[in-house]
Design a protein around this motif. Sequence first.
Motif, PDB file in Angstrom:
ATOM      1  N   LYS A 194      39.432   0.478 -23.085  1.00  0.00           N
ATOM      2  CA  LYS A 194      39.967   1.084 -24.393  1.00  0.00           C
ATOM      3  C   LYS A 194      39.257   2.214 -24.563  1.00  0.00           C
ATOM      4  CE  LYS A 194      42.934   0.747 -27.735  1.00  0.00           C
ATOM      5  NZ  LYS A 194      44.348   0.373 -27.528  1.00  0.00           N
ATOM      6  N   LYS A 275      46.352   1.650 -31.484  1.00  0.00           N
ATOM      7  CA  LYS A 275      44.975   1.891 -32.069  1.00  0.00           C
ATOM      8  C   LYS A 275      44.444   0.267 -32.628  1.00  0.00           C
ATOM      9  CE  LYS A 275      45.556   4.730 -35.975  1.00  0.00           C
ATOM     10  NZ  LYS A 275      44.961   6.332 -36.385  1.00  0.00           N
ATOM     11  N   GLY A 297      41.977  -4.436 -25.724  1.00  0.00           N
ATOM     12  CA  GLY A 297      41.072  -3.925 -26.305  1.00  0.00           C
ATOM     13  C   GLY A 297      41.534  -3.314 -27.803  1.00  0.00           C
ATOM     14  N   THR A 298      42.527  -3.741 -28.216  1.00  0.00           N
ATOM     15  CA  THR A 298      43.032  -3.569 -29.547  1.00  0.00           C
ATOM     16  C   THR A 298      42.628  -4.317 -30.499  1.00  0.00           C
ATOM     17  OG1 THR A 298      45.017  -2.423 -28.247  1.00  0.00           O
ATOM     18  CG2 THR A 298      45.111  -2.729 -30.479  1.00  0.00           C
ATOM     19  N   TYR A 339      34.651   1.405 -33.949  1.00  0.00           N
ATOM     20  CA  TYR A 339      35.788   0.885 -33.298  1.00  0.00           C
ATOM     21  C   TYR A 339      35.649   0.356 -31.990  1.00  0.00           C
ATOM     22  CZ  TYR A 339      40.689   1.274 -31.511  1.00  0.00           C
ATOM     23  OH  TYR A 339      41.736   0.914 -30.727  1.00  0.00           O
ATOM     24  N   SER A 343      36.643  -3.019 -30.054  1.00  0.00           N
ATOM     25  CA  SER A 343      37.275  -3.189 -28.687  1.00  0.00           C
ATOM     26  C   SER A 343      36.637  -4.007 -27.875  1.00  0.00           C
ATOM     27  CB  SER A 343      37.688  -1.710 -28.481  1.00  0.00           C
ATOM     28  OG  SER A 343      38.455  -1.768 -27.197  1.00  0.00           O
ATOM     29  N   CYS A 346      36.722  -7.724 -28.364  1.00  0.00           N
ATOM     30  CA  CYS A 346      38.020  -8.277 -28.192  1.00  0.00           C
ATOM     31  C   CYS A 346      38.066  -8.603 -26.861  1.00  0.00           C
ATOM     32  CB  CYS A 346      39.169  -7.155 -28.525  1.00  0.00           C
ATOM     33  SG  CYS A 346      39.398  -7.046 -30.463  1.00  0.00           S
TER      34      CYS A 346
END
Length: 369
Positions: A194, A275, A297-298, A339, A343, A346
């Motif tokens: 991501k 995103k 990876g969101t 962010y 990601s 996740c």
Amino acid sequence: MTKILFTQSDIIEMMVEKGNPFGGAVVESFVWITALSELGVKINVFKTSDDKRSTKDEFKLIETIETYDPIKGMRWARWLTYRYPNLISAIKRSDPNYVYEPIPTWNSFFLGLVYKFLGIKQILRIANDNMLDERIKITHSKFDQIFIQLGFKICDFISVQNEFQFNTLKKKYPNKNIIKLFNPIVISSDFIVKDYNKSGYISWVANFRYQKNLQLLYNIVLSLPNEEFKIAGKPISPLDEETEIFIEKLKDLPNVEFVGSVSRNEILPFFSKSKFLLNTSRYEGFSNTFLEAMMTGTPILTTENVNPDGIIDTFGLGYIYKDENDLKQILNSISETHYLQKSKNCIEYVQKNHDHLVLAQKLLDFLKI
């Protein structure tokens, strides 16, 4: 060889060409079927007798068992005179060791009596938190509520998705065989990289109904005019008044695109280009969309209403917001570094906790297979 019969006939949509995508319970059941088959369990799946579609070649080892034609039988007597005789015949033809019901219904009790008589073990999977408290009164009749509870009493095993479900059922049925198993997913390495993409859209994926709270979705979209939103899903009939109103309101907003139902082979690419996954639901169990988004990876945007076992904040998988104003402040404060860490979290979390084969083996161990 152990045989498990899955009773939800909608699962067939995952096995035929151009099948119609269904809700989370169908997707989850199909992943269980995939995992159990890989582990050597023989799988049967119910299908209605009017469905003449053939399954894809890769699913030929999964035997389909015809039940009944849903439009046949005398209207007020079809269950007793037509459907039950055909269901019992189908169960006998399958001759399973276990029956897996992805969503408990009033029928779980009556068929549970049949399973007891035939010496078949019954597994009920809890698909949604609302089945276990006062919220069931919103979605189920008094008749349904009574016989769902009786179904819990007589079934052999209950499988749940989160700690709330486990504790609620264990308190009510302390001697029942209950296991908590997170939803499984087939880990794909194709979409697990991501990048921070400010131009990406915010995705929202669900079938449209009261539970999914399109009013909150509308308020959020309205408060974020510079964000692009892609809404995937379709209305569930009959459509409640609130949902119908806010579907039309959302259609009038310039930053919204309705993309319709997204097929199983398109869902990961869809999430990989977004995103965030936005959740506005009033309640869930464990949303499969969380797993699909996190695998790409969101990160997740959700409220405390849908934060199973507190995983979103505990493991840094996204952001918990209170309302549209709170969410706006959160989004304005996110850095690229922050962010990308979410990601990464996740992807690592899904790989560690939701591998379909690991969870399926835990289920088999629980059943002592």
